[in-house]
Motif scaffolding. Structure first.
Motif, PDB file in Angstrom:
ATOM      1  N   SER A 119       6.076   1.338  -7.001  1.00  0.00           N
ATOM      2  CA  SER A 119       6.506   2.313  -8.142  1.00  0.00           C
ATOM      3  C   SER A 119       6.949   1.382  -9.209  1.00  0.00           C
ATOM      4  O   SER A 119       6.676   1.734 -10.354  1.00  0.00           O
ATOM      5  CB  SER A 119       7.557   3.312  -7.912  1.00  0.00           C
ATOM      6  OG  SER A 119       8.744   2.849  -7.503  1.00  0.00           O
ATOM      7  N   TYR A 170      -0.744   7.942  -2.935  1.00  0.00           N
ATOM      8  CA  TYR A 170      -0.575   8.974  -3.999  1.00  0.00           C
ATOM      9  C   TYR A 170      -1.675   9.961  -4.112  1.00  0.00           C
ATOM     10  O   TYR A 170      -2.661   9.974  -3.899  1.00  0.00           O
ATOM     11  CB  TYR A 170      -0.600   7.979  -5.323  1.00  0.00           C
ATOM     12  CG  TYR A 170       0.590   7.111  -5.633  1.00  0.00           C
ATOM     13  CD1 TYR A 170       2.055   7.323  -6.023  1.00  0.00           C
ATOM     14  CD2 TYR A 170       0.338   5.660  -5.299  1.00  0.00           C
ATOM     15  CE1 TYR A 170       2.870   6.417  -5.937  1.00  0.00           C
ATOM     16  CE2 TYR A 170       1.394   4.804  -5.473  1.00  0.00           C
ATOM     17  CZ  TYR A 170       2.731   5.077  -5.847  1.00  0.00           C
ATOM     18  OH  TYR A 170       3.701   4.401  -5.947  1.00  0.00           O
ATOM     19  N   GLY A 227      11.827   0.305  -5.303  1.00  0.00           N
ATOM     20  CA  GLY A 227      10.453   0.511  -4.981  1.00  0.00           C
ATOM     21  C   GLY A 227       9.560  -0.569  -5.407  1.00  0.00           C
ATOM     22  O   GLY A 227       9.274  -0.640  -6.667  1.00  0.00           O
ATOM     23  N   THR A 256       0.877  -1.028   0.024  1.00  0.00           N
ATOM     24  CA  THR A 256       0.253   0.069   0.105  1.00  0.00           C
ATOM     25  C   THR A 256       0.912   1.338   0.040  1.00  0.00           C
ATOM     26  O   THR A 256       1.781   1.554   0.778  1.00  0.00           O
ATOM     27  CB  THR A 256      -0.913   0.051   1.216  1.00  0.00           C
ATOM     28  OG1 THR A 256      -1.757  -1.320   1.192  1.00  0.00           O
ATOM     29  CG2 THR A 256      -1.759   1.275   1.411  1.00  0.00           C
ATOM     30  N   ARG A 257       0.613   2.046  -1.044  1.00  0.00           N
ATOM     31  CA  ARG A 257       1.380   3.333  -0.771  1.00  0.00           C
ATOM     32  C   ARG A 257       0.447   4.558  -1.118  1.00  0.00           C
ATOM     33  O   ARG A 257      -0.568   4.378  -1.770  1.00  0.00           O
ATOM     34  CB  ARG A 257       2.417   3.371  -2.047  1.00  0.00           C
ATOM     35  CG  ARG A 257       3.596   2.444  -1.871  1.00  0.00           C
ATOM     36  CD  ARG A 257       4.388   2.750  -0.778  1.00  0.00           C
ATOM     37  NE  ARG A 257       5.520   1.962  -0.699  1.00  0.00           N
ATOM     38  CZ  ARG A 257       5.609   0.792  -0.179  1.00  0.00           C
ATOM     39  NH1 ARG A 257       4.614   0.405   0.734  1.00  0.00           N
ATOM     40  NH2 ARG A 257       6.580   0.061  -0.221  1.00  0.00           N
TER      41      ARG A 257
END
Length: 216
Positions: free
Chosen positions: A40, A14, A37, A11-12
């Motif tokens: 990414s 953005y 990453g 989970t990131r």
């Protein structure tokens, strides 16, 4: 997990760089960190056309919606912290509905990057600065530029001298607001931790108050 060859949930956060006028889809600006990453690299290199990822919206992240009442806005961004700044610039420089138009007369952006190769959205920002020359000033600040690139802009870090050079002074009161978004070290040096309203660091030394500084 490429080392263990296992699928794991990642989970990131953005920030979309598109506007609310764009319905049915949104645009993301993502820096590809390669092998360092997980998310990414997957989004930039491995996700196939037609593939899917899951997104969720968090109300907490909607912090200061347009329109803006301030006549003069200074923006400080570092690295991928440029994304909410771009979203704000869409609202400030775009041609949306009348009830979304801000009172802002001038905008200055100081954008800190390690090298010119690390600048995200640079072409778009330069284009906006050219198209809105009387309203929007865009300044890159490069800390460790590689030799031979021909870069001739500001160098070092975003500091007191550069803020005094490009931003409106704190003495202009309610007409001024400063947006800050970047890595923790930037908050610490310029305005204090992002999760506290109190303003410390360089911006405090220059007289900006907690009513004049907004931490994304």
């Amino acid at each position: 997990d490429r080392e263990k060859k296992e699928l794991v949930d990642v989970t990131r956060p953005y920030t979309p760089i598109s506007t609310n006028v764009q319905v049915g889809c949104f645009d993301l600006l993502i820096k590809d960190y390669g092998e360092n990453g997980w998310m990414s690299k997957y989004l930039c290199e491995e996700l196939e056309v037609g593939g899917t990822v899951e997104f969720k919206h968090i109300d907490f992240n909607v912090k200061i919606p347009a329109p803006f009442k301030h006549k003069k806005i200074g923006m400080i961004a570092g690295g991928s912290g440029i994304t909410p700044i771009i979203q704000a610039l869409h609202a400030l420089l775009g041609t949306g509905p009348d009830n979304q138009k801000s009172s802002t007369e001038s905008i200055a952006l100081l954008y800190g990057s390690r090298s010119s190769n690390d600048i995200l959205g640079g072409e778009m920002l330069s284009s906006w600065a050219k198209d809105h020359e009387s309203k929007f000033t865009y300044v890159d600040v490069i800390s460790k530029e590689l030799e031979g690139t021909g870069y001739k802009g500001e160098t070092g870090h975003i500091d007191k001298a550069k803020i005094q050079k490009y931003f409106p002074p704190a003495s202009e009161g309610e007409d001024v607001i400063i947006f800050v978004c970047g890595p923790p070290i930037m908050y610490k040096a310029l305005c204090g931790p992002r999760d506290t309203k109190e303003v410390t660091g360089v911006l405090s030394e220059l007289g900006y108050t907690s009513e004049q500084v907004f931490k994304f």
